[in-house]
Design a protein around this motif. Sequence first.
Motif, PDB file in Angstrom:
ATOM      1  N   ILE A   1      48.657  44.614  39.300  1.00 37.66           N
ATOM      2  CA  ILE A   1      49.625  44.732  38.436  1.00 37.66           C
ATOM      3  C   ILE A   1      50.726  43.820  38.596  1.00 37.66           C
ATOM      4  O   ILE A   1      51.421  43.252  37.635  1.00 37.66           O
ATOM      5  N   LEU A   2      50.936  43.296  39.858  1.00 38.09           N
ATOM      6  CA  LEU A   2      52.051  42.455  40.216  1.00 38.09           C
ATOM      7  C   LEU A   2      51.420  41.084  39.560  1.00 38.09           C
ATOM      8  O   LEU A   2      52.046  40.177  39.072  1.00 38.09           O
ATOM      9  N   GLN A   3      50.198  40.742  39.842  1.00 38.82           N
ATOM     10  CA  GLN A   3      49.569  39.531  39.540  1.00 38.82           C
ATOM     11  C   GLN A   3      49.682  39.311  37.932  1.00 38.82           C
ATOM     12  O   GLN A   3      49.936  38.134  37.388  1.00 38.82           O
TER      13      GLN A   3
ATOM     14  N   VAL B   1      44.167  40.343  45.638  1.00 44.08           N
ATOM     15  CA  VAL B   1      44.504  40.020  46.795  1.00 44.08           C
ATOM     16  C   VAL B   1      45.764  39.082  46.740  1.00 44.08           C
ATOM     17  O   VAL B   1      45.799  38.205  46.179  1.00 44.08           O
ATOM     18  N   LEU B   2      46.682  39.190  47.477  1.00 42.27           N
ATOM     19  CA  LEU B   2      47.834  38.378  48.177  1.00 42.27           C
ATOM     20  C   LEU B   2      47.512  37.195  48.780  1.00 42.27           C
ATOM     21  O   LEU B   2      48.066  37.334  50.009  1.00 42.27           O
ATOM     22  N   GLY B   3      47.109  36.298  48.343  1.00 40.01           N
ATOM     23  CA  GLY B   3      46.766  34.958  48.791  1.00 40.01           C
ATOM     24  C   GLY B   3      48.007  34.032  48.597  1.00 40.01           C
ATOM     25  O   GLY B   3      48.890  34.330  48.223  1.00 40.01           O
TER      26      GLY B   3
ATOM     27  N   PRO C   1      47.519  43.816  53.796  1.00 43.01           N
ATOM     28  CA  PRO C   1      47.491  43.352  52.454  1.00 43.01           C
ATOM     29  C   PRO C   1      48.597  42.178  52.142  1.00 43.01           C
ATOM     30  O   PRO C   1      48.652  41.686  51.159  1.00 43.01           O
ATOM     31  N   GLN C   2      49.504  41.797  53.202  1.00 37.03           N
ATOM     32  CA  GLN C   2      50.379  40.730  53.025  1.00 37.03           C
ATOM     33  C   GLN C   2      51.688  41.098  52.272  1.00 37.03           C
ATOM     34  O   GLN C   2      52.359  40.202  51.701  1.00 37.03           O
TER      35      GLN C   2
ATOM     36  N   GLN D   1      53.240  32.554  46.546  1.00 32.76           N
ATOM     37  CA  GLN D   1      54.314  31.511  46.051  1.00 32.76           C
ATOM     38  C   GLN D   1      54.715  31.768  44.740  1.00 32.76           C
ATOM     39  O   GLN D   1      56.065  31.448  44.355  1.00 32.76           O
ATOM     40  N   ALA D   2      53.767  32.471  43.756  1.00 29.67           N
ATOM     41  CA  ALA D   2      54.246  32.811  42.278  1.00 29.67           C
ATOM     42  C   ALA D   2      55.183  34.024  42.334  1.00 29.67           C
ATOM     43  O   ALA D   2      56.538  33.913  41.653  1.00 29.67           O
ATOM     44  N   ALA D   3      55.276  34.863  43.439  1.00 29.05           N
ATOM     45  CA  ALA D   3      55.955  36.007  43.479  1.00 29.05           C
ATOM     46  C   ALA D   3      57.627  35.445  43.847  1.00 29.05           C
ATOM     47  O   ALA D   3      58.490  35.820  43.445  1.00 29.05           O
TER      48      ALA D   3
END
Length: 203
Positions: A103-105, A120-122, A76-77, A127-129
């Motif tokens: 939740i993170l997004q 999905v962690l694309g 899931p990255q 980059q935003a994280a």
Amino acid sequence: MQSVQDIATQIVAREGGYVNDPDDPGGATKYGVTIHTMRRLGLDLDGDGTVTSWDVKRLSREDATAIFIEHYFTRPQIAQLPDILQASVFDMYVNAGANAIKILQRLLGQMGFPVAVDGVLGPKSLQAAARAAKSAPYHLNDAYGIARRNYYYALADRRVASRKYARRRDGGKGGWIIRAEEFLSPQYRFTAEQHHERTSGWD
């Protein structure tokens, strides 16, 4: 910094042994690995051609740890997230799947780093994280932990059968809330009074 092996080992210990709670949509579960996950991965441990609760019971701690590292951390990255987030998001992914990423997004959007809330962690989410971690390195993990705690409370608001996971019979914090708050700084953990106030509408 903890290794992913250390984090996965702690998750397995936190999840506990075999359970098959009729109120849990996950069904038969051992060390946090559900029968649905085992069927998806084709883990027929007794070799009878089908994956049943007997296969779940046969699952070892080592197997569960390996499953978590490969399918709940690497694929899931989550391994690509800022270090400060990895343990909590990994733990939440084991507990709630793609909702951990959503939740993170949502949190990233609230912080001014909008991304699609698709679980999905694309590249854009990663980059935003990274940008959020750079701008608020001492608060991002706590903000995620609070959002995670809010998710559990809201889930219990909607589904009566799930309330026992958020509140014990004696009114204290249930396993979901305790689990979320393990990743929070002490000053952001609810007092017993705050927890009671948050759950008072369930009576």
